[in-house]
Design an enzyme around this catalytic site. Structure first.
Site, PDB file in Angstrom:
ATOM      1  CG  HIS A  29      -0.395   0.057   2.532  1.00  0.00           C
ATOM      2  ND1 HIS A  29       0.009   1.232   3.131  1.00  0.00           N
ATOM      3  CD2 HIS A  29      -0.153  -0.920   3.440  1.00  0.00           C
ATOM      4  CE1 HIS A  29       0.457   0.985   4.342  1.00  0.00           C
ATOM      5  NE2 HIS A  29       0.388  -0.320   4.555  1.00  0.00           N
ATOM      6  CG  ASP A  46      -2.766   4.222   2.500  1.00  0.00           C
ATOM      7  OD1 ASP A  46      -3.688   4.287   3.324  1.00  0.00           O
ATOM      8  OD2 ASP A  46      -2.299   3.130   2.116  1.00  0.00           O
ATOM      9  CG  ASP A  68       2.603   0.421   7.886  1.00  0.00           C
ATOM     10  OD1 ASP A  68       2.424  -0.266   6.860  1.00  0.00           O
ATOM     11  OD2 ASP A  68       1.733   0.559   8.757  1.00  0.00           O
ATOM     12  CD  GLU A 116      -3.005  -1.255   5.532  1.00  0.00           C
ATOM     13  OE1 GLU A 116      -3.033  -2.274   6.253  1.00  0.00           O
ATOM     14  OE2 GLU A 116      -2.522  -0.153   5.945  1.00  0.00           O
ATOM     15  CD  GLU A 117      -1.541   2.496   7.564  1.00  0.00           C
ATOM     16  OE1 GLU A 117      -2.322   2.216   8.495  1.00  0.00           O
ATOM     17  OE2 GLU A 117      -0.379   2.066   7.486  1.00  0.00           O
ATOM     18  CD  GLU A 162       1.199  -4.365   6.205  1.00  0.00           C
ATOM     19  OE1 GLU A 162       1.905  -3.748   7.038  1.00  0.00           O
ATOM     20  OE2 GLU A 162       0.100  -3.948   5.806  1.00  0.00           O
ATOM     21  CG  HIS A 164       1.098   3.429  12.267  1.00  0.00           C
ATOM     22  ND1 HIS A 164      -0.182   2.957  12.504  1.00  0.00           N
ATOM     23  CD2 HIS A 164       1.398   3.022  11.008  1.00  0.00           C
ATOM     24  CE1 HIS A 164      -0.617   2.299  11.441  1.00  0.00           C
ATOM     25  NE2 HIS A 164       0.332   2.316  10.511  1.00  0.00           N
TER      26      HIS A 164
END
Length: 463
Positions: free
Chosen positions: A155, A157, A185, A224-225, A253, A438
């Protein structure tokens, strides 16, 4: 000397509705002003963008990146910068140092950047090098008629930035790391896959149809987030399920360049408890909705974190009360209260069975249950012949780097579950420590990015 990723302004396709399958449009930019975006649809309205290439070159050392074919370290690292620079470009264009919503703004810009790199490497120039698009997701795939197909997905984003762009190289404890939002991530994983795609596309364009031992599909997707129903891979699954077809899928991931099989399922419910309001001085005249939660909280707190062994891997479950709301004033017995519960369940359980079990926790309380999110888990996917071949290659590459490859369970939920739903075994494999995802100090070792790229290359390139 071949340019791996050559980014020329204008490369962004912003301020337009996303074209459908197989359609490509001329990228456009506009001068002056600012961005705005629809948080739910993920469309970006480019009221303005100045000079993205100049900004990216200044802040992320991105421009024409020329790479010697044998220099895999430089190739993987510069690919990471090329993808991650899109975050810096967007943040600079916003002129406010923050990405307002994770899903669309960053993903839209990075989709255009990735698509430009893929086109530059030859995808879309021949029937054997296909490039497709759905919204802010791009799919590139080889069509060589080989007996197996492997899907590499990631992903684009990120979660909102937090004073951690533009990205940069740093030295931490004697090793070089790529620091900044998305490095873990999961733009580092996307970069490793994109580097391979660019190498493969360029070789096939030059006539080397024997480049691969399996056909490959690359899917770089958005959203995705954010909420599950907005997930770009889920949208692709609904609109173009054939894009997900393969004998094995590897999702980038963060796994610290080790392998994590499958994933836990996830369930989130909101339980609404009824009561009857009364003055707190006469509490016996009312029914306290918050007090009604107590037996359920006690049951959940006693659950612990049991381990379920699934296909040889240990999946640790968790059951948690994550939010409680209720009451309107300090002198009023609450007539309503709600509790949000999250259950992460092993992939040996069906989602419907997990939901039925959680409902049982509320029996006798009078609570009504609202299902806020429910996603199936995914079994490890490590026992198919093509998965076993991948693990063998990954162990060899790790051994050469002086690392013992670990195979463990993914306890969080990831999009590998979407592949297993359509019958494709899937595993998680990407650079960076997932515990740093994150965070403000998000950073991935360059050695992780390199090892993931080298593993994918050794696994898929014909020897």
């Amino acid at each position: 000397m071949q340019s791996l990723l050559h980014v020329d302004a204008p490369i962004f396709n912003l301020g337009q509705e996303s074209p459908g399958q197989g359609v490509e449009e001329t990228a456009k930019t506009k001068q002056g002003g600012h961005y705005k975006q629809d948080a739910h649809q993920g469309h970006v309205d480019a009221v303005a963008l100045g000079n993205p290439r100049a900004y990216a070159t200044k802040h992320s050392r991105l421009g024409a990146v020329e790479v010697h074919g044998a220099d895999r370290v430089k190739e993987a690292v510069h690919a990471a910068l090329a993808v991650g620079a899109g975050v810096a470009v967007v943040a600079g264009a916003l002129e406010c140092g923050t990405v307002l919503v994770a899903g669309g703004l960053v993903a839209g810009a990075l989709e255009s950047l990735a698509r430009a790199a893929l086109r530059g490497a030859g995808f879309g120039s021949a029937p054997s090098l296909e490039i497709l698009r759905d919204g802010d997701a791009v799919c590139a795939r080889t069509r060589l008629g080989l007996t197996q197909r492997v899907v590499l997905a990631g992903h684009l984003d990120t979660v909102p930035i937090a004073d951690n762009v533009p990205g940069r190289f740093e030295e931490r404890d004697g090793q070089e790391v790529l620091w900044g939002r998305g490095s873990v991530d999961m733009l580092g994983g996307c970069a490793a896959a994109l580097a391979l795609a660019c190498e493969v596309g360029a070789a096939i364009r030059e006539g080397n149809d024997a480049m691969l031992n399996a056909d490959v599909t690359w899917i770089f997707y958005d959203h995705e987030e954010v909420a599950s129903h907005l997930n770009g891979l889920g949208r692709v699954q609904r609109n173009h399920p054939e894009w997900l077809a393969g004998d094995l899928a590897l999702l980038g991931e963060p796994t610290a360049a080790h392998v994590e099989g499958g994933c836990n399922g996830t369930l989130r419910v909101i339980a609404h408890f009824p009561g009857r309001a009364a003055h707190s001085a006469r509490a016996w005249m009312g029914v306290n909705a918050i007090h009604a939660m107590a037996p359920v909280i006690e049951r959940i707190a006693s659950f612990g974190n049991p381990i379920e062994v699934v296909d040889g891997l240990e999946f640790r479950e968790s059951l948690s009360v994550v939010r409680v709301e209720g009451g309107i004033a300090n002198n009023v017995i609450p007539e309503a209260a709600s509790m949000t519960v999250n259950y992460r369940f092993a992939p040996s359980k069906r989602a419907d069975d997990a939901l039925e079990w959680v409902r049982g926790l509320f029996e006798g309380t009078g609570a009504t249950i609202e299902v806020d999110d429910l996603c199936e888990g995914a079994r490890p996917g490590a026992d198919s012949p093509v998965a076993e071949r991948f693990l063998s290659v990954a162990r060899r590459v790790a051994d050469e780097a002086g690392v013992q490859l670990a195979l463990s369970a993914k306890v969080g939920w990831t999009d590998v579950a979407r592949f297993t739903q359509v019958g494709v075994p899937a595993m998680n494999f990407g650079p960076g420590d997932p515990l740093l995802a994150h965070t403000r100090d998000e950073h991935a070792p360059v050695s992780d990015i390199v090892r993931v790229h080298e593993t994918l290359r050794a696994f898929l390139l014909a020897q």
